[in-house]
Design a protein around this motif. Structure first.
Motif, mmCIF file in Angstrom:
data_model
loop_
_atom_site.group_PDB
_atom_site.id
_atom_site.type_symbol
_atom_site.label_atom_id
_atom_site.label_comp_id
_atom_site.label_asym_id
_atom_site.label_seq_id
_atom_site.Cartn_x
_atom_site.Cartn_y
_atom_site.Cartn_z
ATOM 1 N N THR A 289 0.854 -1.185 0.000
ATOM 2 C CA THR A 289 0.000 0.000 0.000
ATOM 3 C C THR A 289 0.888 1.232 0.000
ATOM 4 O O THR A 289 1.801 1.343 0.827
ATOM 5 C CB THR A 289 -0.918 0.020 1.235
ATOM 6 N N ARG A 290 0.623 2.156 -0.909
ATOM 7 C CA ARG A 290 1.426 3.368 -1.046
ATOM 8 C C ARG A 290 0.589 4.582 -0.657
ATOM 9 O O ARG A 290 -0.521 4.774 -1.155
ATOM 10 C CB ARG A 290 1.900 3.526 -2.493
ATOM 11 N N ILE A 291 1.121 5.422 0.252
ATOM 12 C CA ILE A 291 0.486 6.674 0.631
ATOM 13 C C ILE A 291 1.055 7.772 -0.269
ATOM 14 O O ILE A 291 2.218 8.146 -0.151
ATOM 15 C CB ILE A 291 0.741 7.011 2.108
ATOM 16 N N PHE A 292 0.245 8.271 -1.188
ATOM 17 C CA PHE A 292 0.702 9.315 -2.098
ATOM 18 C C PHE A 292 0.575 10.701 -1.487
ATOM 19 O O PHE A 292 1.367 11.597 -1.798
ATOM 20 C CB PHE A 292 -0.086 9.251 -3.407
ATOM 21 N N SER A 293 -0.447 10.912 -0.654
ATOM 22 C CA SER A 293 -0.659 12.197 0.008
ATOM 23 C C SER A 293 -1.550 11.957 1.209
ATOM 24 O O SER A 293 -1.921 10.810 1.508
ATOM 25 C CB SER A 293 -1.304 13.204 -0.956
ATOM 26 N N ASP A 294 -1.917 13.045 1.889
ATOM 27 C CA ASP A 294 -2.813 12.905 3.038
ATOM 28 C C ASP A 294 -4.171 12.361 2.641
ATOM 29 O O ASP A 294 -4.910 11.850 3.489
ATOM 30 C CB ASP A 294 -2.994 14.259 3.733
ATOM 31 N N HIS A 295 -4.529 12.471 1.367
ATOM 32 C CA HIS A 295 -5.871 12.087 0.931
ATOM 33 C C HIS A 295 -5.898 10.961 -0.094
ATOM 34 O O HIS A 295 -6.983 10.444 -0.382
ATOM 35 C CB HIS A 295 -6.589 13.312 0.342
ATOM 36 N N LEU A 296 -4.756 10.591 -0.654
ATOM 37 C CA LEU A 296 -4.736 9.593 -1.722
ATOM 38 C C LEU A 296 -3.796 8.455 -1.372
ATOM 39 O O LEU A 296 -2.651 8.677 -0.970
ATOM 40 C CB LEU A 296 -4.286 10.242 -3.036
ATOM 41 N N GLN A 297 -4.296 7.227 -1.513
ATOM 42 C CA GLN A 297 -3.460 6.048 -1.338
ATOM 43 C C GLN A 297 -3.876 4.983 -2.339
ATOM 44 O O GLN A 297 -5.001 4.958 -2.835
ATOM 45 C CB GLN A 297 -3.559 5.495 0.078
ATOM 46 N N GLY A 298 -2.949 4.119 -2.666
ATOM 47 C CA GLY A 298 -3.214 3.044 -3.599
ATOM 48 C C GLY A 298 -2.599 1.750 -3.118
ATOM 49 O O GLY A 298 -1.674 1.752 -2.291
ATOM 50 N N SER A 299 -3.112 0.634 -3.600
ATOM 51 C CA SER A 299 -2.569 -0.666 -3.212
ATOM 52 C C SER A 299 -2.620 -1.616 -4.398
ATOM 53 O O SER A 299 -3.440 -1.461 -5.317
ATOM 54 C CB SER A 299 -3.355 -1.256 -2.034
ATOM 55 N N ALA A 300 -1.726 -2.577 -4.371
ATOM 56 C CA ALA A 300 -1.670 -3.615 -5.397
ATOM 57 C C ALA A 300 -1.168 -4.886 -4.745
ATOM 58 O O ALA A 300 -0.340 -4.843 -3.818
ATOM 59 C CB ALA A 300 -0.761 -3.195 -6.547
ATOM 60 N N GLU A 301 -1.674 -6.031 -5.200
ATOM 61 C CA GLU A 301 -1.241 -7.303 -4.634
ATOM 62 C C GLU A 301 -1.313 -8.406 -5.675
ATOM 63 O O GLU A 301 -1.982 -8.269 -6.714
ATOM 64 C CB GLU A 301 -2.069 -7.670 -3.406
ATOM 65 N N ILE A 302 -0.617 -9.463 -5.399
ATOM 66 C CA ILE A 302 -0.688 -10.694 -6.197
ATOM 67 C C ILE A 302 -1.374 -11.743 -5.342
ATOM 68 O O ILE A 302 -0.932 -12.030 -4.224
ATOM 69 C CB ILE A 302 0.709 -11.167 -6.614
ATOM 70 N N GLU A 303 -2.466 -12.303 -5.860
ATOM 71 C CA GLU A 303 -3.296 -13.217 -5.067
ATOM 72 C C GLU A 303 -3.451 -14.555 -5.781
ATOM 73 O O GLU A 303 -3.641 -14.610 -7.008
ATOM 74 C CB GLU A 303 -4.676 -12.608 -4.845
ATOM 75 N N LEU A 304 -3.372 -15.619 -5.036
ATOM 76 C CA LEU A 304 -3.698 -16.965 -5.504
ATOM 77 C C LEU A 304 -4.873 -17.475 -4.675
ATOM 78 O O LEU A 304 -4.881 -17.319 -3.448
ATOM 79 C CB LEU A 304 -2.512 -17.899 -5.350
ATOM 80 N N SER A 305 -5.857 -18.064 -5.345
ATOM 81 C CA SER A 305 -7.040 -18.546 -4.623
ATOM 82 C C SER A 305 -7.537 -19.852 -5.223
ATOM 83 O O SER A 305 -7.376 -20.113 -6.418
ATOM 84 C CB SER A 305 -8.161 -17.499 -4.663
ATOM 85 N N TYR A 306 -8.145 -20.645 -4.354
ATOM 86 C CA TYR A 306 -8.789 -21.884 -4.784
ATOM 87 C C TYR A 306 -10.146 -21.951 -4.093
ATOM 88 O O TYR A 306 -10.255 -21.708 -2.881
ATOM 89 C CB TYR A 306 -7.957 -23.103 -4.407
ATOM 90 N N SER A 307 -11.199 -22.250 -4.875
ATOM 91 C CA SER A 307 -12.541 -22.329 -4.290
ATOM 92 C C SER A 307 -13.310 -23.487 -4.888
ATOM 93 O O SER A 307 -13.136 -23.836 -6.069
ATOM 94 C CB SER A 307 -13.306 -21.020 -4.516
ATOM 95 N N GLU A 308 -14.147 -24.088 -4.060
ATOM 96 C CA GLU A 308 -15.088 -25.127 -4.478
ATOM 97 C C GLU A 308 -16.484 -24.566 -4.293
ATOM 98 O O GLU A 308 -16.878 -24.217 -3.165
ATOM 99 C CB GLU A 308 -14.894 -26.395 -3.632
ATOM 100 N N THR A 309 -17.230 -24.441 -5.393
ATOM 101 C CA THR A 309 -18.529 -23.779 -5.350
ATOM 102 C C THR A 309 -19.633 -24.708 -5.847
ATOM 103 O O THR A 309 -19.382 -25.671 -6.585
ATOM 104 C CB THR A 309 -18.524 -22.503 -6.212
ATOM 105 N N ASP A 310 -20.854 -24.354 -5.442
ATOM 106 C CA ASP A 310 -22.038 -25.085 -5.913
ATOM 107 C C ASP A 310 -23.150 -24.061 -6.087
ATOM 108 O O ASP A 310 -23.562 -23.410 -5.108
ATOM 109 C CB ASP A 310 -22.450 -26.156 -4.909
ATOM 110 N N ASP A 311 -23.627 -23.890 -7.336
ATOM 111 C CA ASP A 311 -24.671 -22.902 -7.598
ATOM 112 C C ASP A 311 -25.615 -23.453 -8.657
ATOM 113 O O ASP A 311 -25.655 -24.671 -8.891
ATOM 114 C CB ASP A 311 -24.066 -21.558 -8.019
ATOM 115 N N VAL A 312 -26.356 -22.571 -9.327
ATOM 116 C CA VAL A 312 -27.332 -22.999 -10.311
ATOM 117 C C VAL A 312 -26.682 -23.728 -11.482
ATOM 118 O O VAL A 312 -27.340 -24.501 -12.199
ATOM 119 C CB VAL A 312 -28.140 -21.772 -10.803
ATOM 120 N N PHE A 313 -25.370 -23.514 -11.695
ATOM 121 C CA PHE A 313 -24.655 -24.201 -12.780
ATOM 122 C C PHE A 313 -24.004 -25.495 -12.302
ATOM 123 O O PHE A 313 -23.271 -26.130 -13.066
ATOM 124 C CB PHE A 313 -23.586 -23.274 -13.361
#
Length: 596
Positions: free
Chosen positions: A370-394
């Motif tokens: 997370t980067r604080i650019f100013s008192d009012h502006l900040q940004g963030s970036a990340e690399i994410e890996l995820s695994y999910s088991e789902t059950d829905d209408v499909f």
């Protein structure tokens, strides 16, 4: 002509003695023209009026207060541009200033304050020099304007601050000459500034018994030795240290003496926060059920101001249209990893969701910054890996995804817990890629809020919110249900059941690829602590990636109560559906903090 630079006064100290409260303090303003504004300001400044409100009755205290009130009232006259005023304070008929200090009255039954302000003065000559390039003096500091003392003070402060902003840390007022012409009712102001040399930052001198390593404190502070002095940079140093959460207090001070080369050391004194903290929260909805949440946090985990936080939540307990959801997450943060204003983190999350339209068991891990650019502006970036088991209408499906969430937050609210003015914007973009044949795509989100006061005191506030969401890339049947959008419930449309609006697919439904949410509130204070709120929400869900009107809308409205606390207002909202066919009846929401 006469010269004034100081006002003589005296005061008598005495121990308080119980007595009857003072009942009679009269306040009279003489003059050719009535001036209710000046009278109000004088009354507000009067120490005797304050003593009367506080029921001070001891004669010694009242006599001492009367003597001090001469200075207070004359200063108030000066502040408003009256320099020939006469102040009279009579205690039981005797002028307070003429009563011997060593023989004060034994009892006091009546105090009369009478003020003749005289005529208001205006500026004659106004001169401050030298001035740093770009210095803006107050508009009122010029010939012909009302000669208020506070304008002179602000002008001198602006001149000094202009030099300090240019790197002259030791700039000061060298001389001042204020001359009042009582015949002409004018004030001449001449102020000389001594800028001193341009200063550079010296060493960062640490003090305080902190368990955070010294080299980490210096890295977090981010002060560059040898850089030109800047008050704004010192403010950043303090804010960077406070943002870590590792310190209970942070004090930044400037060295009194310059070192060779016009360098100035900066002192930093810190006091550590308690290393561990825990908390819990409760939210109740008649439809969504009970939500219990809690966290445990360890500050300065490894001696470098790191912070480990573990969060857990159980939601949907006794909910009417879904099962119970469980989430557990851990996040480790380390400040100043890629520069003083960048915080790095790793996180790990487990969740089991039993929603109205789908079930999902998921695990994810991410590393980001997370980067604080100013008192009012900040940004963030990340690399994410995820695994999910789902059950829905499909049917049952598994998703193994790599994602790159990116977000920007622009926050200009006057109060993050209970805003009454300003605006807030949170924009997110999450590209994702399938690692096991899943379709790639991106999720876009926007949350925009605006707040406006309808009166100067902020007792009436109107608030508005716009939410947008979109999934681009995969077809509806190819997207993970955790990326899709629903509407309904406390975070979108109050009065409608939780996640009640989706996209119909055969005999069931699923979340949509596009979402629009609109909310408006009118907040009115009934007292210092209690407010009443009227609100209306509406939401849209569509199967298309970007809104084209082919989906469905629903809406709700209601009223609420707020009770202000130090951690934000306690919230009670009662809402009912007013549009759409996704719900009926009354919904009740209880929580902490404004709805948005």
């Amino acid at each position: 002509m006469r010269n004034f630079a100081a006002l003589l006064f005296c005061a008598v100290l005495a121990a308080p003695v119980p007595a009857l409260a003072l009942e009679d303090v009269t306040f009279t303003l003489d003059g050719e023209v009535e001036n209710e504004t000046l009278l109000k300001q004088l009354r507000g400044a009067s120490l005797l009026r304050t003593a009367q409100r506080e029921e001070v009755s001891d004669p010694q205290d009242l006599f001492s207060t009367a003597l001090a009130d001469y200075q207070r009232l004359v200063e108030t006259l000066y502040a408003q541009g009256y320099y020939s005023g006469i102040v009279s304070i009579r205690i039981d008929g005797r002028e307070a200033a003429l009563i011997p200090a060593l023989n004060p009255p034994k009892q006091i039954t009546e105090i009369k304050i009478r003020i003749d302000p005289g005529k208001p003065f205006r500026f004659d000559t106004t001169e401050i020099s030298p001035l740093a390039a770009g210095t803006q003096l107050p508009e009122g500091f010029r010939r012909g304007e009302p000669a208020r003392a506070e304008v002179v003070i602000n002008a001198a402060r602006s001149a000094v601050d202009g030099w300090r902003d240019a790197g002259h840390a030791k700039a000061e007022i060298a001389a001042q000459r204020l001359v009042a012409d009582h015949a002409a009712q004018t004030l001449a102001a001449n102020i000389a500034i001594a800028p001193g040399p341009q200063v550079r930052f010296g060493d960062l001198v640490l003090s305080g018994d902190s368990k955070v390593r010294a080299e980490r404190i210096r890295r977090i502070a981010g002060l560059h030795t040898g850089a030109i002095y800047s008050p704004a940079e010192l403010k950043k140093v303090a804010n960077r240290l406070r943002r870590t959460g590792a310190f209970r207090s942070v004090a930044v001070t400037e060295g009194e003496q310059l070192k060779p080369g016009d360098r100035m050391d900066i002192g930093v004194a810190v006091v550590d926060e308690k290393p561990r903290r825990f908390g819990a929260g409760v939210e109740v909805s008649t439809y969504d059920g009970l939500t219990l949440s809690g966290f445990w946090m360890h500050r300065n985990l490894l001696g470098g101001a790191e912070r480990l936080r573990v969060d857990a939540e159980i939601a949907g307990i006794e909910g009417q249209n879904s099962g119970v959801d469980y989430t557990l997450g851990a996040r480790l943060e380390r400040p100043a990893v890629y520069g003083a204003d960048t915080k790095g983190y790793v996180r790990f999350d487990l969740e089991s969701l039993d929603e109205p339209d789908y079930q999902s068991d998921a695990v994810s891990a991410a590393i980001g910054a997370t980067r604080i650019f100013s008192d009012h502006l900040q940004g963030s970036a990340e690399i994410e890996l995820s695994y999910s088991e789902t059950d829905d209408v499909f049917g049952p499906r598994n998703f193994t995804l790599a994602a790159l969430p990116i977000s920007l937050v622009w926050d200009r609210r006057d109060d993050t817990l209970n805003p009454s003015s300003g605006h807030y914007l949170d924009a997110g973009l999450t590209p994702f890629f399938g690692l096991n044949g899943e379709a790639p795509g991106a999720q876009l989100t926007l949350d925009s809020r605006i707040y406006r006061r309808l009166d100067p005191a902020g007792r009436m506030v109107v608030a508005g919110r716009l939410q947008l969401g979109s999934i681009a890339g995969p077809a509806l049947s190819e997207a993970s249900p955790t990326y899709l959008f629903y509407s309904g419930g406390g975070g979108t449309v109050r009065g409608q059941p939780y996640q009640s609006l989706g996209v119909d697919v055969g005999s069931g439904s699923i979340g949509g690829r596009s979402f629009v949410g609109l909310s408006a509130e009118l907040r009115a204070k009934l007292s210092d602590k209690i407010s009443v709120v009227g609100f209306a929400d509406t939401g849209y869900i569509g199967a298309e990636s970007f809104y084209n009107g082919s989906g469905n809308w629903h809406s709700g409205s209601g009223i609420g109560l707020r009770y202000d606390t130090t951690v934000g207002p306690l919230r009670l909202d009662v809402a009912t559906p007013v549009g759409g066919n996704t719900g009926d009846g009354v919904q009740i929401y209880i929580g902490i903090g404004q709805a948005f």
